[in-house]
Design a protein around this motif. Structure first.
Motif, short mmCIF file in Angstrom:
data_model
loop_
_atom_site.label_atom_id
_atom_site.label_comp_id
_atom_site.label_asym_id
_atom_site.label_seq_id
_atom_site.Cartn_x
_atom_site.Cartn_y
_atom_site.Cartn_z
N HIS A 155 0.82 -1.22 0.00
CA HIS A 155 0.00 0.00 0.00
C HIS A 155 0.85 1.27 0.00
O HIS A 155 0.29 2.37 0.06
CB HIS A 155 -0.91 0.02 1.23
N ASP A 158 -0.12 3.85 -2.70
CA ASP A 158 -1.54 4.08 -2.97
C ASP A 158 -1.85 5.55 -3.22
O ASP A 158 -2.70 5.88 -4.05
CB ASP A 158 -2.41 3.59 -1.80
N HIS A 193 -7.59 6.64 -6.12
CA HIS A 193 -6.15 6.55 -5.87
C HIS A 193 -5.57 5.35 -6.60
O HIS A 193 -6.28 4.63 -7.32
CB HIS A 193 -5.84 6.53 -4.37
N ASP A 195 -4.11 1.74 -7.55
CA ASP A 195 -4.55 0.38 -7.23
C ASP A 195 -3.40 -0.45 -6.68
O ASP A 195 -2.25 -0.31 -7.09
CB ASP A 195 -5.09 -0.27 -8.51
N THR A 200 -10.51 -1.94 -1.48
CA THR A 200 -10.07 -0.82 -0.64
C THR A 200 -10.93 -0.74 0.61
O THR A 200 -11.86 -1.52 0.80
CB THR A 200 -10.20 0.51 -1.41
N CYS A 203 -12.48 3.56 -0.96
CA CYS A 203 -12.10 4.35 -2.12
C CYS A 203 -12.28 3.57 -3.42
O CYS A 203 -12.69 2.41 -3.41
CB CYS A 203 -10.63 4.77 -2.00
N SER A 205 -9.92 2.54 -6.75
CA SER A 205 -8.51 2.52 -7.14
C SER A 205 -8.34 2.07 -8.59
O SER A 205 -9.04 1.17 -9.06
CB SER A 205 -7.71 1.60 -6.21
#
Length: 236
Positions: A155, A158, A193, A195, A200, A203, A205
């Motif tokens: 992450h 991200d 944001h 992936d 998520t 969110c 992604s």
């Protein structure tokens, strides 16, 4: 931004849906001032979006990011950017995506791991990395967006680039702004944001290439919005 505030803001990763009129301007037949008003032709529909949702797209918007969730409880989705030219909505790009790991909800709550269904404005962007040429106001701040060191390495990138989704936030403020107009229980920090290969916290992604394209294409002058939810709900 304090770590506690960052974690609280990102834990939603809900501003109410932005309402809009689907009707166009009305006019009269030339040379006949007493004739009944004739509605202008409506734009063709954004594919897969039913009447109820389509009416919530602002009449002045000519850019729509549509997020089609595969199912109510699925983390898999597809993002399509549509632009309106005259009376026609045309796709400008399509990418595989992920949403909340537990799917979708019409009543998002902090920590439910479901993405909120609705129509929301897109008014600000930012991230760890420098501005790649975004048209939306861009806030580059490594301290505000870099995930804590304790987070899984998968992450760590991200939030290299993010676009704030105006759910339970003050539109136009930097994405990391922690103001939650609807209260903390309704969650917040819902972003587009990068992936990491799975669902998520709430969110949406997409790939790095998709984010860079969206950042360079979404234009405040075209009043971009995101329409998001599972396919069945969006089509109803």
């Amino acid at each position: 931004m304090a770590l506690g505030t960052l974690l609280s803001t990102l834990s939603g990763c809900g501003g109410p849906a932005h309402p809009g009129s689907a009707s166009g301007p009305r006019g009269r037949i030339a040379g006949s001032p007493s004739a009944p008003a004739v509605p202008a032709p409506e734009p063709t529909r954004v594919p897969g979006i039913g009447d109820r949702v389509h009416r919530r797209i602002p009449a002045g918007s000519s850019q729509v990011v549509a997020v089609y969730g595969e199912g109510r409880d699925s983390a898999d989705s597809t993002v399509v950017l549509y632009t309106r030219r005259g009376a026609e909505w045309r796709p400008a790009g399509s990418w595989p995506a992920h949403n909340g790991r537990k799917g979708w909800t019409s009543d998002h709550r902090m920590g439910d791991e479901r993405s909120p269904i609705g129509v929301f404005t897109l008014s600000a962007a930012g991230g760890v990395l420098a501005d790649p040429g975004a048209r939306l106001p861009y806030d580059q701040d490594e301290n505000a967006y870099a995930p804590p060191d304790a987070w899984d390495r998968a992450h760590q990138h991200d939030f290299d680039y993010v676009i704030a989704i105006d759910y339970n936030r003050l539109p136009g403020t930097p994405p990391h702004d922690g103001t939650l107009p609807l209260g903390e229980e309704k969650g917040g920090g819902i972003w587009l944001h990068l992936d990491h290969g799975g669902g998520t916290s709430a969110c949406v992604s997409v790939s790095r290439e998709a984010m860079r394209y969206l950042l360079r294409t979404l234009d405040p002058a075209r009043h971009p919005v995101i329409v998001m939810g599972d396919r069945r709900t969006l089509h109803a």
